[in-house]
Scaffold this motif. Sequence first.
Motif, PDB file in Angstrom:
ATOM      1  N   HIS A   7       0.855  -1.180   0.000  1.00 29.13           N
ATOM      2  CA  HIS A   7       0.000   0.000   0.000  1.00 29.13           C
ATOM      3  C   HIS A   7       0.891   1.230   0.000  1.00 29.13           C
ATOM      4  O   HIS A   7       1.768   1.354   0.850  1.00 29.13           O
ATOM      5  CB  HIS A   7      -0.909  -0.009   1.239  1.00 29.13           C
ATOM      6  N   LEU A   9       0.998   5.712  -0.976  1.00 31.70           N
ATOM      7  CA  LEU A   9       0.239   6.917  -1.284  1.00 31.70           C
ATOM      8  C   LEU A   9       0.459   7.296  -2.737  1.00 31.70           C
ATOM      9  O   LEU A   9       1.522   7.041  -3.306  1.00 31.70           O
ATOM     10  CB  LEU A   9       0.699   8.077  -0.388  1.00 31.70           C
ATOM     11  N   GLU A  45      -2.729   2.048  -4.446  1.00 28.78           N
ATOM     12  CA  GLU A  45      -2.462   3.467  -4.221  1.00 28.78           C
ATOM     13  C   GLU A  45      -3.655   4.128  -3.543  1.00 28.78           C
ATOM     14  O   GLU A  45      -4.805   3.863  -3.885  1.00 28.78           O
ATOM     15  CB  GLU A  45      -2.184   4.175  -5.551  1.00 28.78           C
ATOM     16  N   TYR A  46      -3.336   4.991  -2.602  1.00 25.91           N
ATOM     17  CA  TYR A  46      -4.360   5.722  -1.874  1.00 25.91           C
ATOM     18  C   TYR A  46      -4.121   7.217  -2.042  1.00 25.91           C
ATOM     19  O   TYR A  46      -2.969   7.666  -2.017  1.00 25.91           O
ATOM     20  CB  TYR A  46      -4.327   5.366  -0.382  1.00 25.91           C
ATOM     21  N   LYS A  48      -3.674  11.039  -1.060  1.00 25.74           N
ATOM     22  CA  LYS A  48      -3.063  11.637   0.139  1.00 25.74           C
ATOM     23  C   LYS A  48      -4.120  12.003   1.175  1.00 25.74           C
ATOM     24  O   LYS A  48      -3.875  11.902   2.377  1.00 25.74           O
ATOM     25  CB  LYS A  48      -2.266  12.891  -0.248  1.00 25.74           C
ATOM     26  N   ALA A  50      -6.642  10.428   2.005  1.00 22.98           N
ATOM     27  CA  ALA A  50      -7.163   9.254   2.701  1.00 22.98           C
ATOM     28  C   ALA A  50      -6.211   8.755   3.787  1.00 22.98           C
ATOM     29  O   ALA A  50      -6.460   7.734   4.407  1.00 22.98           O
ATOM     30  CB  ALA A  50      -7.426   8.137   1.692  1.00 22.98           C
ATOM     31  N   TYR A  51      -5.128   9.485   4.006  1.00 23.39           N
ATOM     32  CA  TYR A  51      -4.128   9.030   4.969  1.00 23.39           C
ATOM     33  C   TYR A  51      -3.786  10.168   5.918  1.00 23.39           C
ATOM     34  O   TYR A  51      -3.558  11.298   5.498  1.00 23.39           O
ATOM     35  CB  TYR A  51      -2.858   8.575   4.246  1.00 23.39           C
ATOM     36  N   ALA A  52      -3.749   9.846   7.198  1.00 27.07           N
ATOM     37  CA  ALA A  52      -3.302  10.803   8.208  1.00 27.07           C
ATOM     38  C   ALA A  52      -2.554  10.042   9.290  1.00 27.07           C
ATOM     39  O   ALA A  52      -2.886   8.900   9.605  1.00 27.07           O
ATOM     40  CB  ALA A  52      -4.489  11.553   8.801  1.00 27.07           C
ATOM     41  N   ARG A  53      -1.557  10.678   9.829  1.00 24.70           N
ATOM     42  CA  ARG A  53      -0.827  10.131  10.975  1.00 24.70           C
ATOM     43  C   ARG A  53      -0.802  11.237  12.014  1.00 24.70           C
ATOM     44  O   ARG A  53      -0.435  12.368  11.708  1.00 24.70           O
ATOM     45  CB  ARG A  53       0.599   9.731  10.570  1.00 24.70           C
ATOM     46  N   HIS A  57      -2.663  15.043   7.657  1.00 21.34           N
ATOM     47  CA  HIS A  57      -2.500  14.436   6.340  1.00 21.34           C
ATOM     48  C   HIS A  57      -1.046  14.557   5.912  1.00 21.34           C
ATOM     49  O   HIS A  57      -0.411  15.591   6.127  1.00 21.34           O
ATOM     50  CB  HIS A  57      -3.419  15.101   5.301  1.00 21.34           C
ATOM     51  N   ARG A  58      -0.529  13.513   5.336  1.00 25.58           N
ATOM     52  CA  ARG A  58       0.881  13.480   4.964  1.00 25.58           C
ATOM     53  C   ARG A  58       1.028  13.241   3.471  1.00 25.58           C
ATOM     54  O   ARG A  58       0.228  12.544   2.851  1.00 25.58           O
ATOM     55  CB  ARG A  58       1.607  12.350   5.694  1.00 25.58           C
TER      56      ARG A  58
END
Length: 186
Positions: A7, A9, A45-46, A48, A50-53, A57-58
Motif C-alpha cells: 500500500h 500513497l 495506491e491511496y 493523500k 485518505a491518509y493521516a498520521r 494528512h501526509r
Amino acid sequence: MPIVEAHILEGYASEEKSRLTAALTDAVRFVVPAPDEAITVMLHEYPKEAYARGGVHRAPAPALPKPDRLVLDYLAAMEARELERAEAMLGDSFVMAFPGTAPMTALAQLVDWSKSRYRFVKKSYEAVEAFNSGGAAIVYARGTLSGEWLDGAAFEGIRFIDRFEVVGGKIVRQDVWNDIAEVRAQ
C-alpha cells in the motif's frame, strides 16, 4: 505462487513504482525459489487525503535515487575531476578506502594521493550491481582501468572492483580493490 501486496500513497512516478515492484520481486526470490513469472506484486495506491498520521494528512516521501545510477554519476564526476559535483553526492560521514593507503574522508585527499601513481585513470564497466542490505543500498561496480602512468606510458586492462554503501540517497562509503600496484611493479 507468492503474492505480495503493498500500500502506497499516490504521487510516485511510474518509473518509481516499477522500481518498487522489481525490488519486491527480488526480495521474494531471495527466500522463495520462484521464477519471476510466478511472483505477483500488486501496488494499492491511496490518495493523500485518505491518509493521516497523528491527525495530520501526509504527503509521500520522495523516492530515493537509483543507487547504481548515483554511483555511476559520482564516478563520472570523479573521472572528469568535477569534485564539487561529486562531493554533492556524498554523505556527511563519507569514508573511502583504496589499496595502499589509510582511509580518506575528502576527495581532495584522493586526488593528492593519486598524483604520485598516475596522470589519469578511466574505468570501463563490466557490471554494476545493486542490492539492499541492513538499511543501506550496496552497489558493486567492476571492470577494467585504463590510463597513463606518470612517465606517459599507457596502461589498460587492469581489474578493479568498487563497493559503495548508499544511505538516504548519499554515498557514505567507498571501498576499492584493483591490481594497479601489481601491474605498475612489472
